[in-house]
Write an enzyme that holds these catalytic residues in place. Structure first.
Site, PDB file in Angstrom:
ATOM      1  N   SER A  25       0.910  -1.217   0.052  1.00 38.32           N
ATOM      2  CA  SER A  25      -0.014   0.142  -0.008  1.00 38.32           C
ATOM      3  C   SER A  25       0.788   1.405  -0.017  1.00 38.32           C
ATOM      4  O   SER A  25       1.601   1.484  -1.025  1.00 38.32           O
ATOM      5  CB  SER A  25      -0.979  -0.253   1.339  1.00 38.32           C
ATOM      6  OG  SER A  25      -1.939   0.948   0.985  1.00 38.32           O
TER       7      SER A  25
ATOM      8  N   ASP B 213      -8.362  -5.512  -6.081  1.00 40.06           N
ATOM      9  CA  ASP B 213      -8.031  -4.334  -5.170  1.00 40.06           C
ATOM     10  C   ASP B 213      -8.487  -2.862  -5.999  1.00 40.06           C
ATOM     11  O   ASP B 213      -7.961  -2.715  -6.957  1.00 40.06           O
ATOM     12  CB  ASP B 213      -6.458  -4.100  -4.961  1.00 40.06           C
ATOM     13  CG  ASP B 213      -5.846  -2.846  -4.276  1.00 40.06           C
ATOM     14  OD1 ASP B 213      -6.749  -2.171  -3.763  1.00 40.06           O
ATOM     15  OD2 ASP B 213      -4.668  -2.959  -4.001  1.00 40.06           O
TER      16      ASP B 213
ATOM     17  N   HIS C 265      -6.788  -5.923  -1.585  1.00 41.26           N
ATOM     18  CA  HIS C 265      -5.739  -5.248  -1.013  1.00 41.26           C
ATOM     19  C   HIS C 265      -4.988  -6.092  -0.153  1.00 41.26           C
ATOM     20  O   HIS C 265      -3.905  -5.725   0.200  1.00 41.26           O
ATOM     21  CB  HIS C 265      -6.319  -3.835  -0.226  1.00 41.26           C
ATOM     22  CG  HIS C 265      -5.454  -2.835  -0.432  1.00 41.26           C
ATOM     23  ND1 HIS C 265      -4.819  -2.048  -1.355  1.00 41.26           N
ATOM     24  CD2 HIS C 265      -4.739  -2.390   0.876  1.00 41.26           C
ATOM     25  CE1 HIS C 265      -3.981  -1.247  -0.653  1.00 41.26           C
ATOM     26  NE2 HIS C 265      -4.018  -1.290   0.616  1.00 41.26           N
TER      27      HIS C 265
END
Length: 697
Positions: free
Chosen positions: A555, A641, A673
């Site tokens: 991320s 995601d 994610h």
């Protein structure tokens, strides 16, 4: 992206669990015997063998703790969840359920005579009840399409339940003569969120009476409203609270749509009066998140968490309390810089217990309602996750650390010491050697002090030289505290014979608001220098091989890796791993969904040339520096995601290959994610290790 991880884990575990379709399936379960390990060093298979404890709650008399444990069957690639109880004074745990129905959301009925839970044993998710010893399970609701959650009224005579209500037209509603058409027609934003496309339905809260007959329907509190309550995708029934007299229900909802929803975090608390049928907004004056309502046991107060600023999801989480007689609000965080989360009232209604991050650990605090005095109750190398006061005057709390998965503990408020209540994973833990975890304070480039965790391999030998890995945290405001993860597990990484360096760089909570907020609109600035200060400091140690350093992250951490890859002229790092990291800021802005995040942290759209802060942010986009890449990189993505679309990872991988830089692309078509299924999780760990070993060993 901060503050969602506990909810995420719960949601993903349930997602991974199978739903049986026949009564034969109900007889099957999976609670494995503790395996006999052939080595005392962690492996991916061992990591996925741990039982995952959650959903802890005290009985109304405060004497018994109810909790759930999920075990993953690696061969079947699915999870099984069962319910247990244990005396709050300590003693043997009792398994209450033994089915393949994956019981979820266990909850004591307020009269203490029953335990409610969600089960799919009937073919859809419905409320069931059983006796406190697990006997006599009985289906209570038979709601068409099933329910997502429930909450008992204090009088044990009503329930509030959540179900999805279809209010939008899909393509077949609009064109009924084209039944085989497969398309969407959109005209506004928020058509997808995190990992799901909008399905034309909304979470609505219903109220129904409990009685002798099965419940088949109830009163829709948001009838006709195209809003979610609780909000998707992570909020659950913790966002519902019954008043002590069972006459009112307070819930959290963001009553906005489309673009307005995408740009705002203005979630409010709404009070529904059962007698009048009227709803009023209790927090209209508050512009950020207002969540987690909780009535005091005596019915005099309503507590909740609140953020001040709209559009800033990582603002300080403040503790507010409303006097229900006068309507007066009090901000108990007014002179305090930490977050207050996981609120729980004392049994006498004179105080609230909560969890707060301080210097990279999550500790238990107590605030007095009378004078607002905040007292820290615990201090250690751990993270407490939940807290409740038991009848014995002690606290029941869930605790984890970098070296131990979640277990329940009994905490002495006077001394801050704790003792274990559960031993879900003792059999495995007794066979494993965990690496030493230590903290050090490192000087930053601007002469500030930064806390850095260093995790050593098991059986560490100070006379050897080890490769070291810089861990780059996501969020970007996600804490590097004593968390236990089933993906970014520091002990798992260290078990591969690496020293792990995990800095609490600029942008993380627990070190004051100035430290937290510095990162916004400065993605390529001081926090990047913080990473380098941390790894360079540890690399000076005689047991670290400074010529075998790597950097990994997901991320925002994946962005950090992509950015470091374009600023690695000195070849400080010899290998990179970027999971779901931002690569191209321009594309990220117009393909992500939560625009409030981009607008706050980046500063706004790339086409606004008059916005100096935003224009500066876009100069940090990793794709602008891809021509300087010179180091092998593994890129990992999940096709579902939607926060950081997987095409960002494709761009990073393609940029590397086009420049003849060694690269691999690990793509999970069914993951988002995160990586949530057993075999994908083990695969992730194997590829992760193989890549680092290839370039650093």
């Amino acid at each position: 992206m901060r503050n969602v991880y506990v909810l995420i884990v719960t949601a993903l575990i349930l997602n991974a669990c199978a739903n049986p379709k026949s009564m034969n399936d109900i007889q099957k379960s999976y609670v494995p015997e503790t395996p006999k390990l052939t080595s005392d060093v962690m492996t991916p298979e061992v990591l996925w063998s741990f039982g995952r404890l959650g959903n802890a709650s005290l009985s109304p008399d405060g004497k018994t703790v109810l909790y759930a444990v999920t075990y993953f069957n690696i061969e079947e690639n699915k999870g099984y969840r069962e319910l247990y109880s244990v005396p709050a004074d300590g003693g043997e745990a009792v398994q209450l359920t033994n089915t393949a129905s994956n019981e979820s959301e266990p909850m004591w009925r307020p009269d203490g005579e029953k335990i409610g839970y969600i089960s799919s044993a009937s073919g859809s998710s419905q409320l069931w009840e059983m006796n406190p010893d697990g006997s006599n399970p009985e289906q209570i609701t038979d709601i068409e399409g099933g329910i997502n959650g429930f909450k008992y009224a204090p009088n044990s005579k009503e329930i509030a339940y959540v179900k999805q209500v279809k209010l939008d037209e899909n393509i077949h509603d609009m064109f009924p003569d084209l039944p085989k058409a497969n398309a969407r027609l959109e005209s506004d934003l928020m058509y997808r969120h995190w990992d799901n496309w909008h399905d034309y339905t909304y979470n609505h809260i219903f109220i129904a009476k409990l009685g002798a007959e099965r419940i088949t329907g109830g009163k829709d509190l948001l009838e006709g409203e195209k809003f979610d309550a609780p909000d998707r995708p992570f909020d659950g029934t913790e966002q519902l609270a019954w008043s002590a007299d069972s006459k009112k229900l307070v819930y959290s909802s963001k009553k906005l749509s489309g673009k307005a929803y995408a740009e705002s975090t203005n979630t409010d608390l709404y009070e529904y009066d059962i007698e009048t049928g009227k709803t009023r907004n209790l927090t209209e004056a508050h512009k950020g998140y207002d969540k987690n309502p909780s009535f005091s046991p005596d019915g005099k107060y309503l507590a909740w968490t609140s953020m001040a600023r709209d559009g800033y999801e990582s603002d300080q989480t403040r503790l507010f309390v409303m006097n229900l007689e006068t309507g007066e609000e009090k901000n108990y965080s007014a002179n305090w810089e930490q977050n207050a989360e996981h609120l729980s009232w004392s049994r006498d209604a004179q105080a609230i217990f909560f969890i707060s991050d301080i210097h990279a650990t999550d500790e238990i605090y107590r605030v007095s309602i009378a004078d607002g005095h905040i007292q820290r109750l615990t201090d250690g190398v751990h993270n407490y996750q939940t807290v409740e006061e038991a009848a014995n005057g002690k606290l029941v709390a869930t605790k984890v650390s970098m070296s131990q998965p979640a277990e329940l503990y009994l905490v002495d408020m006077a001394t801050g010491t704790d003792e274990p209540l559960t031993a879900v994973n003792k059999g495995l833990m007794d066979q494993l050697e965990m690496g030493k975890v230590e903290s050090r304070w490192v000087k930053t480039v601007d002469n500030k002090e930064m806390l850095v965790w260093v995790i050593y391999p098991p059986h560490f030998d100070p006379n050897k030289k080890y490769p070291a890995i810089l861990y780059c945290q996501g969020g970007p405001q996600g804490t590097v505290s004593q968390f236990w993860s089933y993906r970014w597990n520091f002990q798992m990484m260290a078990a591969n014979d690496y020293i792990i360096v995990a800095p609490n760089r600029r942008g993380l909570p627990g070190f004051g608001m100035e430290w937290l907020e510095q990162i916004s609109k400065d993605y390529g600035g001081l926090n990047i220098q913080d990473y380098l200060s941390a790894i360079d400091d540890v690399a000076k140690e005689p047991y670290v091989d400074e010529n075998r350093l790597g950097a990994v992250g997901a991320s925002y951490g994946g962005f950090s890796v992509n950015y470091l890859a374009g600023h690695n002229e000195s070849k400080r790092f010899k290998a990179f791993i970027s999971h779901c990291g931002i690569f191209n800021f321009d594309q990220m802005y117009v393909t992500t969904e939560e625009m409030w995040f981009e607008n706050w942290d980046i500063g706004g759209p790339y086409w606004d040339k008059s916005n100096a802060a935003a224009q500066r942010s876009y100069t940090f986009s990793p794709h602008l520096f891809a021509g300087k890449w010179n180091t092998p990189i593994l890129v990992i993505t999940g096709e579902k995601d939607f926060r950081i679309p997987f095409t960002q990872g494709m761009g990073a991988f393609n940029a590397a290959v086009l420049q003849d830089i060694p690269a691999e692309f690990l793509h999970f078509p069914e993951e988002s994610h995160w990586v949530t299924t057993a075999q994908n999780g083990i695969l992730w760990q194997r590829v992760f290790k193989n890549w680092l070993d290839k370039w650093l060993k």
